[in-house]
Motif scaffolding. Structure first.
Motif, PDB file in Angstrom:
ATOM      1  N   GLY A  26       0.816  -1.213   0.000  1.00  0.00           N
ATOM      2  CA  GLY A  26       0.000   0.000   0.000  1.00  0.00           C
ATOM      3  C   GLY A  26       0.846   1.259   0.000  1.00  0.00           C
ATOM      4  N   THR A  27       1.958   1.229   0.728  1.00  0.00           N
ATOM      5  CA  THR A  27       2.880   2.373   0.736  1.00  0.00           C
ATOM      6  C   THR A  27       3.516   2.564  -0.627  1.00  0.00           C
ATOM      7  N   VAL A  28       3.831   1.446  -1.293  1.00  0.00           N
ATOM      8  CA  VAL A  28       4.388   1.539  -2.654  1.00  0.00           C
ATOM      9  C   VAL A  28       3.393   2.227  -3.578  1.00  0.00           C
ATOM     10  N   LYS A  29       2.124   1.826  -3.490  1.00  0.00           N
ATOM     11  CA  LYS A  29       1.090   2.435  -4.337  1.00  0.00           C
ATOM     12  C   LYS A  29       0.985   3.933  -4.075  1.00  0.00           C
ATOM     13  N   THR A  30       1.086   4.318  -2.796  1.00  0.00           N
ATOM     14  CA  THR A  30       1.032   5.747  -2.450  1.00  0.00           C
ATOM     15  C   THR A  30       2.219   6.491  -3.049  1.00  0.00           C
ATOM     16  N   HIS A  31       3.413   5.912  -2.928  1.00  0.00           N
ATOM     17  CA  HIS A  31       4.606   6.547  -3.503  1.00  0.00           C
ATOM     18  C   HIS A  31       4.456   6.703  -5.017  1.00  0.00           C
ATOM     19  N   ILE A  32       3.966   5.661  -5.673  1.00  0.00           N
ATOM     20  CA  ILE A  32       3.819   5.724  -7.134  1.00  0.00           C
ATOM     21  C   ILE A  32       2.817   6.804  -7.529  1.00  0.00           C
ATOM     22  N   ALA A  33       1.726   6.917  -6.788  1.00  0.00           N
ATOM     23  CA  ALA A  33       0.742   7.973  -7.068  1.00  0.00           C
ATOM     24  C   ALA A  33       1.370   9.349  -6.890  1.00  0.00           C
ATOM     25  N   ASN A  34       2.170   9.524  -5.842  1.00  0.00           N
ATOM     26  CA  ASN A  34       2.839  10.813  -5.610  1.00  0.00           C
ATOM     27  C   ASN A  34       3.855  11.119  -6.709  1.00  0.00           C
ATOM     28  N   ILE A  35       4.588  10.085  -7.132  1.00  0.00           N
ATOM     29  CA  ILE A  35       5.576  10.267  -8.202  1.00  0.00           C
ATOM     30  C   ILE A  35       4.880  10.689  -9.493  1.00  0.00           C
ATOM     31  N   GLN A  36       3.782  10.008  -9.823  1.00  0.00           N
ATOM     32  CA  GLN A  36       3.040  10.360 -11.041  1.00  0.00           C
ATOM     33  C   GLN A  36       2.571  11.806 -10.991  1.00  0.00           C
ATOM     34  N   ALA A  37       2.075  12.221  -9.818  1.00  0.00           N
ATOM     35  CA  ALA A  37       1.584  13.597  -9.690  1.00  0.00           C
ATOM     36  C   ALA A  37       2.718  14.603  -9.876  1.00  0.00           C
ATOM     37  N   LYS A  38       3.872  14.327  -9.273  1.00  0.00           N
ATOM     38  CA  LYS A  38       4.996  15.258  -9.363  1.00  0.00           C
ATOM     39  C   LYS A  38       5.584  15.322 -10.771  1.00  0.00           C
ATOM     40  N   LEU A  39       5.611  14.171 -11.454  1.00  0.00           N
ATOM     41  CA  LEU A  39       6.235  14.124 -12.785  1.00  0.00           C
ATOM     42  C   LEU A  39       5.249  14.406 -13.913  1.00  0.00           C
ATOM     43  N   ALA A  91       3.295  12.101 -14.889  1.00  0.00           N
ATOM     44  CA  ALA A  91       3.311  10.833 -15.616  1.00  0.00           C
ATOM     45  C   ALA A  91       1.945  10.170 -15.513  1.00  0.00           C
ATOM     46  N   ARG A  92       1.458   9.588 -16.607  1.00  0.00           N
ATOM     47  CA  ARG A  92       0.136   8.976 -16.607  1.00  0.00           C
ATOM     48  C   ARG A  92       0.136   7.591 -15.967  1.00  0.00           C
ATOM     49  N   ASN A  93       1.276   6.906 -16.024  1.00  0.00           N
ATOM     50  CA  ASN A  93       1.325   5.532 -15.525  1.00  0.00           C
ATOM     51  C   ASN A  93       2.765   5.129 -15.243  1.00  0.00           C
ATOM     52  N   ARG A  94       2.986   3.828 -15.003  1.00  0.00           N
ATOM     53  CA  ARG A  94       4.318   3.318 -14.688  1.00  0.00           C
ATOM     54  C   ARG A  94       5.286   3.512 -15.845  1.00  0.00           C
ATOM     55  N   VAL A  95       4.765   3.426 -17.065  1.00  0.00           N
ATOM     56  CA  VAL A  95       5.624   3.626 -18.237  1.00  0.00           C
ATOM     57  C   VAL A  95       6.208   5.031 -18.224  1.00  0.00           C
ATOM     58  N   GLY A  96       5.376   6.015 -17.860  1.00  0.00           N
ATOM     59  CA  GLY A  96       5.858   7.390 -17.789  1.00  0.00           C
ATOM     60  C   GLY A  96       6.914   7.573 -16.714  1.00  0.00           C
ATOM     61  N   ILE A  97       6.731   6.900 -15.579  1.00  0.00           N
ATOM     62  CA  ILE A  97       7.738   6.959 -14.507  1.00  0.00           C
ATOM     63  C   ILE A  97       9.050   6.355 -14.988  1.00  0.00           C
ATOM     64  N   ALA A  98       8.955   5.187 -15.635  1.00  0.00           N
ATOM     65  CA  ALA A  98      10.152   4.516 -16.135  1.00  0.00           C
ATOM     66  C   ALA A  98      10.865   5.365 -17.181  1.00  0.00           C
ATOM     67  N   ALA A  99      10.098   5.998 -18.054  1.00  0.00           N
ATOM     68  CA  ALA A  99      10.701   6.848 -19.084  1.00  0.00           C
ATOM     69  C   ALA A  99      11.468   8.000 -18.448  1.00  0.00           C
ATOM     70  N   TRP A 100      10.883   8.601 -17.414  1.00  0.00           N
ATOM     71  CA  TRP A 100      11.561   9.695 -16.705  1.00  0.00           C
ATOM     72  C   TRP A 100      12.854   9.187 -16.069  1.00  0.00           C
ATOM     73  N   ALA A 101      12.784   8.029 -15.419  1.00  0.00           N
ATOM     74  CA  ALA A 101      13.964   7.492 -14.740  1.00  0.00           C
ATOM     75  C   ALA A 101      15.091   7.203 -15.718  1.00  0.00           C
ATOM     76  N   TRP A 102      14.766   6.625 -16.859  1.00  0.00           N
ATOM     77  CA  TRP A 102      15.799   6.317 -17.853  1.00  0.00           C
ATOM     78  C   TRP A 102      16.358   7.599 -18.467  1.00  0.00           C
TER      79      TRP A 102
END
Length: 210
Positions: free
Chosen positions: A178-191, A193-204
């Motif tokens: 559940g904490t992971v899901k919260t972190h991912i939601a916060n990351i998406q909001a800050k970046l 990013a629409r989804n995990r693919v967007g997060i991964a693209a930013w990281a790379w």
């Protein structure tokens, strides 16, 4: 309202497995099954499902052709296959698929893909995401500064870029899913990013995935 799902796969054991997983969700119902693409297309026109799960290699119309024919007709198509060829991924997404999963990705990702499709997002199996993103040239990010994220959020983003699931990230970082899901939601909001693919693209693209 339940998400209405049609499963199109020529293997009966796969259809049964998908039905068991999806029907166990409180917001999902499998409304039909088809053993080939031709029957799948007919059932989709008759049943009007919200989401169609389509295998690629099937008798008659294959999953890629099914995706092309259903583009813009209403149902969201998620391709679920054992074949992780890049050409299949790019063709399916180009022709309107709302997700591309490997069958070995597991039930949790299958459920997540259905919900992502309904939310207007596209989910790709993490293993494929990594391979595809590594081929892309660095691109400017909406938020280029890695310090826009907290230290923990950067750790989570790095794990997402490496293809880890929420459960794997939780185990790796000794936190709850559940904490992971919260972190991912916060990351998406800050970046943005629409989804995990967007997060991964930013990281790379920012060198955070290495």
């Amino acid at each position: 309202m339940s998400i209405r799902i049609l499963v199109v796969d020529d293997q009966e054991n796969v259809r049964i497995g998908f039905r068991l997983v999806l029907d166990s969700q409180p917001d999902m119902t499998v409304v039909g099954e088809a053993a080939n693409g031709t029957t799948g297309l007919e059932l989709a026109q008759h049943l009007r499902p919200d989401v169609v799960l389509a295998d690629i290699r099937m008798p008659g119309i294959d999953g890629l052709e099914l995706t092309r024919r259903m583009a813009g007709t209403g149902p969201r198509v998620i391709v679920v296959t054992t074949f992780d060829l890049d050409d299949y991924v790019t063709t399916a997404l180009r022709d309107g698929a709302c997700g591309f999963l490997l069958k070995r990705s597991g039930p949790a990702l299958l459920v997540e893909a259905v919900r992502s499709a309904m939310a207007g997002d596209t989910l790709i199996s993490p293993q494929l995401t990594i391979r595809l993103l590594r081929r892309l040239p660095p691109a400017p990010s909406t938020v280029a500064d890695p310090h826009a994220l907290t230290v923990r959020e950067r750790e989570v983003a790095r794990s997402v870029a490496r293809g880890s699931t929420n459960a794997e990230i939780a185990a790796e970082l000794a936190i709850s899913a559940g904490t992971v899901k919260t972190h991912i939601a916060n990351i998406q909001a800050k970046l943005g990013a629409r989804n995990r693919v967007g997060i991964a693209a930013w990281a790379w693209s920012t060198g955070q995935a290495g």
